[in-house]
Design an enzyme around this catalytic site. Structure first.
Site, PDB file in Angstrom:
ATOM      1  N   SER A  70       0.859  -1.169   0.000  1.00  0.00           N
ATOM      2  CA  SER A  70       0.000   0.000   0.000  1.00  0.00           C
ATOM      3  C   SER A  70       0.896   1.220   0.000  1.00  0.00           C
ATOM      4  O   SER A  70       2.073   1.143   0.368  1.00  0.00           O
ATOM      5  CB  SER A  70      -0.947   0.002   1.213  1.00  0.00           C
ATOM      6  OG  SER A  70      -0.228  -0.178   2.421  1.00  0.00           O
ATOM      7  N   GLU A 106       1.253   5.637   0.678  1.00  0.00           N
ATOM      8  CA  GLU A 106       0.698   6.852   1.280  1.00  0.00           C
ATOM      9  C   GLU A 106       1.120   8.070   0.473  1.00  0.00           C
ATOM     10  O   GLU A 106       2.277   8.203   0.078  1.00  0.00           O
ATOM     11  CB  GLU A 106       1.189   7.010   2.722  1.00  0.00           C
ATOM     12  CG  GLU A 106       0.669   8.290   3.384  1.00  0.00           C
ATOM     13  CD  GLU A 106       1.189   8.477   4.793  1.00  0.00           C
ATOM     14  OE1 GLU A 106       0.759   7.691   5.665  1.00  0.00           O
ATOM     15  OE2 GLU A 106       2.021   9.381   5.022  1.00  0.00           O
ATOM     16  N   ASP A 135      -2.093  15.203  14.914  1.00  0.00           N
ATOM     17  CA  ASP A 135      -1.167  16.132  15.559  1.00  0.00           C
ATOM     18  C   ASP A 135      -1.849  17.471  15.808  1.00  0.00           C
ATOM     19  O   ASP A 135      -2.712  17.894  15.025  1.00  0.00           O
ATOM     20  CB  ASP A 135       0.060  16.357  14.668  1.00  0.00           C
ATOM     21  CG  ASP A 135       0.847  15.078  14.442  1.00  0.00           C
ATOM     22  OD1 ASP A 135       0.995  14.315  15.406  1.00  0.00           O
ATOM     23  OD2 ASP A 135       1.301  14.850  13.305  1.00  0.00           O
ATOM     24  N   PHE A 157      10.555  14.439  10.898  1.00  0.00           N
ATOM     25  CA  PHE A 157       9.461  13.463  11.015  1.00  0.00           C
ATOM     26  C   PHE A 157       9.646  12.602  12.257  1.00  0.00           C
ATOM     27  O   PHE A 157       8.698  12.312  12.990  1.00  0.00           O
ATOM     28  CB  PHE A 157       9.417  12.568   9.776  1.00  0.00           C
ATOM     29  CG  PHE A 157       9.066  13.271   8.497  1.00  0.00           C
ATOM     30  CD1 PHE A 157       8.325  14.439   8.502  1.00  0.00           C
ATOM     31  CD2 PHE A 157       9.471  12.765   7.271  1.00  0.00           C
ATOM     32  CE1 PHE A 157       7.996  15.092   7.319  1.00  0.00           C
ATOM     33  CE2 PHE A 157       9.143  13.396   6.085  1.00  0.00           C
ATOM     34  CZ  PHE A 157       8.403  14.565   6.105  1.00  0.00           C
ATOM     35  N   HIS A 204       3.855  -1.053   3.678  1.00  0.00           N
ATOM     36  CA  HIS A 204       3.202   0.239   3.445  1.00  0.00           C
ATOM     37  C   HIS A 204       4.299   1.272   3.219  1.00  0.00           C
ATOM     38  O   HIS A 204       5.181   1.446   4.069  1.00  0.00           O
ATOM     39  CB  HIS A 204       2.344   0.631   4.659  1.00  0.00           C
ATOM     40  CG  HIS A 204       1.565   1.897   4.485  1.00  0.00           C
ATOM     41  ND1 HIS A 204       0.432   1.984   3.696  1.00  0.00           N
ATOM     42  CD2 HIS A 204       1.754   3.142   5.005  1.00  0.00           C
ATOM     43  CE1 HIS A 204      -0.046   3.219   3.740  1.00  0.00           C
ATOM     44  NE2 HIS A 204       0.732   3.940   4.522  1.00  0.00           N
TER      45      HIS A 204
END
Length: 305
Positions: free
Chosen positions: A27, A29, A121, A230, A280
């Site tokens: 998958s 993102e 967040d 990140f 992912h």
């Protein structure tokens, strides 16, 4: 003259991807674009990765819900213009339960069946999360609420190195259990750079009696400074060797790409050798690195209908 005897390869010298058979599911993102140029880049990435047949592609939701409209528009376009299964990120930051439920119902009516449910967040970096007075307090409550709206396929986040706000690793696992008990179908990890880190986490999840699919989240890194930003938000550690790997390559983008692909591919190869079959990829709206790694794992583009 006699030929030299053939020396059998040492077991440890077997190529990392020698056993890869394409028996994996992936998958991807993406994040919603902020400009027309970024939209073109995003769409090029989506169309490049579409032939690999991912089980879903997710679209992120900015801090504090700042990209709500752009996320919705991107998900809608994917749904209408591709054969992909879009998964919309949805958070509970700054919204009441009624508002979140209304967004979810809109997605369901649109034809979206997959959601990545996250606490989210806070809108300002460095501040702590505060639940809306009438909102969901955390991802577990959000999952339970979404399941009441419609039978969505729900993915949630998990943290191999512990969420930075968790009191302990056990508390973090307990919270994951709450999300699964509320109806989460799988948990996708935040990124990490050690296969051992993932395997240790997977073992701890299993030892706790929690039966849920744990999908490793892979971040191919081309910019270590960006990766550190990140990492600070999600509790991931950046190993010193990663800094050294990219040292001196600021003005050599092609070399940086090769190093990034090598590092991420090796991690995925180690995970595959350890039995992982679902991956992912955090693409940052760039397709080539994820495409190359999938290719090494044996995934090939499917013929167009």
């Amino acid at each position: 003259m006699a030929s030299a005897p053939k020396i059998p390869p040492h077991p440890d010298c077997v190529p990392l991807f020698a056993e890869a058979r394409g028996d994996i599911e992936v998958s991807f993102e993406f994040f919603p674009p902020k400009s027309e140029k970024m939209a073109d880049t995003l769409w090029e990435a989506i169309k490049t990765l579409e032939p690999l047949g991912p089980r879903f592609v997710s679209v992120t939701y900015g801090a504090g819900g700042s990209t709500r409209e752009r996320t919705h528009a991107t998900v809608e376009r994917i749904l209408k213009e591709t054969d992909l299964t879009p998964a919309a990120h949805l958070t509970c930051v700054g919204s009441s339960r009624d508002e979140v439920d209304a967004i979810a119902r809109d997605y369901w009516d649109l034809g979206v069946r997959n959601i990545v449910a996250l606490r989210g967040d806070p809108p300002e970096t460095g501040t702590r999360f505060e639940a809306h007075p009438d909102g969901y307090r955390d991802a577990a409550e959000l999952v339970a609420g979404l399941k009441k709206v419609a039978p969505f396929d729900l993915s949630v986040a998990c943290y191999p190195e512990c969420h930075p706000e968790a009191a302990s690793s056990q508390a973090d696992l307990d919270h994951l259990k709450r999300k699964v008990d509320a109806g989460a179908d799988r948990a996708i990890t935040q990124f990490f750079f050690s296969a051992e880190c993932f395997f240790d986490f997977r073992d701890r999840v299993a030892a706790s009696g929690l039966d849920v699919e744990i999908v490793p989240g892979i971040l191919p890194v081309t910019n270590v400074a960006q990766a550190r930003k990140f990492a600070a938000q999600c509790g991931a550690s950046i190993p010193d060797w990663l800094d050294h790997a990219f040292e001196g390559l600021d003005e050599r983008p092609a070399a940086r790409q090769l190093v990034a692909a090598t590092v991420a591919a090796e991690l995925c190869g180690q995970l595959y050798a350890g039995g992982v079959r679902h991956f992912h990829f955090y693409t940052l709206n760039r397709a080539e690195l994820a495409y190359a790694i999938c290719h090494l794992l044996g995934v090939r583009a499917k013929a167009a209908a």
